[in-house]
Motif scaffolding. Structure first.
Motif, PDB file in Angstrom:
ATOM      1  N   ARG A  46      24.121  41.825  43.477  1.00 16.47           N
ATOM      2  CA  ARG A  46      25.132  42.252  42.507  1.00 16.47           C
ATOM      3  C   ARG A  46      26.314  41.160  42.619  1.00 16.47           C
ATOM      4  O   ARG A  46      26.652  40.976  43.535  1.00 16.47           O
ATOM      5  CB  ARG A  46      25.682  43.518  42.357  1.00 16.47           C
ATOM      6  N   ASP A  47      26.413  40.679  41.631  1.00 13.58           N
ATOM      7  CA  ASP A  47      27.663  39.500  41.435  1.00 13.58           C
ATOM      8  C   ASP A  47      28.192  39.643  40.194  1.00 13.58           C
ATOM      9  O   ASP A  47      27.732  38.794  39.057  1.00 13.58           O
ATOM     10  CB  ASP A  47      27.115  38.338  41.947  1.00 13.58           C
ATOM     11  N   PHE A  48      29.317  40.085  39.749  1.00 12.65           N
ATOM     12  CA  PHE A  48      29.958  40.242  38.617  1.00 12.65           C
ATOM     13  C   PHE A  48      30.434  38.849  38.207  1.00 12.65           C
ATOM     14  O   PHE A  48      30.455  38.547  36.971  1.00 12.65           O
ATOM     15  CB  PHE A  48      30.980  41.331  38.346  1.00 12.65           C
ATOM     16  N   THR A  49      30.762  38.069  39.231  1.00 13.65           N
ATOM     17  CA  THR A  49      31.582  36.769  38.923  1.00 13.65           C
ATOM     18  C   THR A  49      30.406  35.854  38.519  1.00 13.65           C
ATOM     19  O   THR A  49      30.605  35.202  37.359  1.00 13.65           O
ATOM     20  CB  THR A  49      32.130  36.207  40.145  1.00 13.65           C
ATOM     21  N   ALA A  71      32.696  40.701  26.250  1.00 16.91           N
ATOM     22  CA  ALA A  71      33.467  41.615  25.903  1.00 16.91           C
ATOM     23  C   ALA A  71      33.931  42.827  26.701  1.00 16.91           C
ATOM     24  O   ALA A  71      34.724  43.448  27.214  1.00 16.91           O
ATOM     25  CB  ALA A  71      33.559  41.985  24.459  1.00 16.91           C
ATOM     26  N   TYR A  72      32.394  43.335  26.974  1.00 22.33           N
ATOM     27  CA  TYR A  72      32.541  44.690  28.032  1.00 22.33           C
ATOM     28  C   TYR A  72      32.930  44.471  29.525  1.00 22.33           C
ATOM     29  O   TYR A  72      33.870  45.246  29.859  1.00 22.33           O
ATOM     30  CB  TYR A  72      30.804  45.096  28.162  1.00 22.33           C
ATOM     31  N   LEU A  73      32.636  43.004  29.917  1.00 22.31           N
ATOM     32  CA  LEU A  73      33.133  42.955  31.282  1.00 22.31           C
ATOM     33  C   LEU A  73      34.632  42.744  31.545  1.00 22.31           C
ATOM     34  O   LEU A  73      35.447  43.143  32.297  1.00 22.31           O
ATOM     35  CB  LEU A  73      32.428  41.569  31.786  1.00 22.31           C
ATOM     36  N   ASP A  74      35.310  42.263  30.070  1.00 17.40           N
ATOM     37  CA  ASP A  74      36.603  42.238  30.011  1.00 17.40           C
ATOM     38  C   ASP A  74      37.304  43.675  29.892  1.00 17.40           C
ATOM     39  O   ASP A  74      38.477  43.837  30.429  1.00 17.40           O
ATOM     40  CB  ASP A  74      37.072  41.401  28.605  1.00 17.40           C
ATOM     41  N   LYS A  75      36.391  44.533  29.561  1.00 19.59           N
ATOM     42  CA  LYS A  75      37.148  45.988  29.410  1.00 19.59           C
ATOM     43  C   LYS A  75      37.271  46.498  30.737  1.00 19.59           C
ATOM     44  O   LYS A  75      37.873  47.252  31.120  1.00 19.59           O
ATOM     45  CB  LYS A  75      36.297  46.940  28.439  1.00 19.59           C
ATOM     46  N   ILE A  76      35.861  46.290  31.324  1.00 19.38           N
ATOM     47  CA  ILE A  76      35.951  47.105  32.655  1.00 19.38           C
ATOM     48  C   ILE A  76      36.570  46.355  33.891  1.00 19.38           C
ATOM     49  O   ILE A  76      37.074  46.966  34.863  1.00 19.38           O
ATOM     50  CB  ILE A  76      34.547  47.293  32.997  1.00 19.38           C
TER      51      ILE A  76
END
Length: 80
Positions: A46-49, A71-76
Protein backbone atom coordinates in the motif's frame (compact mmCIF):
# COMPACT_ATOMS: atom_id res chain seq x y z
CA UNK A 1 -10.95 -26.47 -10.59
CA UNK A 2 -8.75 -25.15 -7.78
CA UNK A 3 -5.09 -25.26 -8.72
CA UNK A 4 -2.89 -25.35 -5.61
CA UNK A 5 0.07 -24.04 -7.65
CA UNK A 6 -1.66 -20.72 -8.35
CA UNK A 7 -2.45 -18.31 -5.54
CA UNK A 8 -4.02 -14.88 -5.34
CA UNK A 9 -0.72 -13.19 -4.51
CA UNK A 10 0.84 -14.52 -7.71
CA UNK A 11 -2.14 -13.45 -9.80
CA UNK A 12 -2.20 -9.94 -8.30
CA UNK A 13 1.53 -9.54 -8.78
CA UNK A 14 1.16 -10.46 -12.46
CA UNK A 15 -1.78 -8.07 -12.91
CA UNK A 16 0.20 -5.31 -11.17
CA UNK A 17 3.11 -5.75 -13.59
CA UNK A 18 0.85 -5.68 -16.65
CA UNK A 19 -1.11 -2.69 -15.36
CA UNK A 20 2.12 -0.82 -14.55
CA UNK A 21 3.43 -1.31 -18.06
CA UNK A 22 0.25 0.03 -19.65
CA UNK A 23 0.08 2.92 -17.16
CA UNK A 24 3.67 3.89 -17.94
CA UNK A 25 2.74 3.94 -21.64
CA UNK A 26 0.18 6.65 -20.84
CA UNK A 27 -3.09 4.70 -20.69
CA UNK A 28 -5.31 6.80 -18.40
CA UNK A 29 -7.62 3.93 -17.44
CA UNK A 30 -4.66 1.79 -16.45
CA UNK A 31 -3.13 4.72 -14.54
CA UNK A 32 -6.36 4.91 -12.54
CA UNK A 33 -6.36 1.13 -11.98
CA UNK A 34 -2.73 1.27 -10.86
CA UNK A 35 -3.67 3.96 -8.34
CA UNK A 36 -6.39 1.66 -6.99
CA UNK A 37 -3.89 -1.19 -6.73
CA UNK A 38 -1.58 1.04 -4.66
CA UNK A 39 -4.46 2.11 -2.39
CA UNK A 40 -5.58 -1.47 -1.83
CA UNK A 41 -2.12 -3.05 -1.71
CA UNK A 42 -3.03 -5.46 -4.49
CA UNK A 43 0.12 -6.85 -6.11
CA UNK A 44 2.24 -4.30 -4.27
CA UNK A 45 2.62 -2.61 -0.89
CA UNK A 46 0.00 0.00 0.00
CA UNK A 47 1.38 3.40 -0.98
CA UNK A 48 -0.86 6.45 -0.99
CA UNK A 49 1.89 8.64 -2.44
CA UNK A 50 2.18 6.39 -5.48
CA UNK A 51 -1.60 6.12 -5.68
CA UNK A 52 -1.92 9.91 -5.81
CA UNK A 53 0.78 10.13 -8.48
CA UNK A 54 -1.06 7.70 -10.77
CA UNK A 55 -4.48 9.19 -10.04
CA UNK A 56 -3.13 12.64 -10.93
CA UNK A 57 -1.63 11.35 -14.20
CA UNK A 58 -4.99 9.85 -15.14
CA UNK A 59 -6.90 12.95 -13.98
CA UNK A 60 -4.67 15.11 -16.18
CA UNK A 61 -5.98 13.06 -19.10
CA UNK A 62 -9.56 13.86 -18.03
CA UNK A 63 -10.31 10.52 -16.35
CA UNK A 64 -13.31 11.40 -14.18
CA UNK A 65 -12.82 8.50 -11.76
CA UNK A 66 -9.24 9.59 -11.16
CA UNK A 67 -10.40 13.16 -10.53
CA UNK A 68 -12.79 11.82 -7.90
CA UNK A 69 -10.01 9.71 -6.35
CA UNK A 70 -7.70 12.73 -6.09
CA UNK A 71 -10.48 14.77 -4.46
CA UNK A 72 -11.11 11.94 -2.00
CA UNK A 73 -7.42 11.65 -1.12
CA UNK A 74 -7.35 15.43 -0.59
CA UNK A 75 -10.17 15.07 1.94
CA UNK A 76 -8.61 12.22 3.92
CA UNK A 77 -4.98 13.30 3.60
CA UNK A 78 -4.42 16.85 2.34
CA UNK A 79 -1.08 17.53 0.68
CA UNK A 80 0.88 20.25 2.43
Amino acid sequence: MNNPDINLSTILSDVFKKTSKKAEQGNADEQFHLGIMYVMGHGTDRDFTQARLWFEKAANQDNSLAKTAVAYLDKISPVA
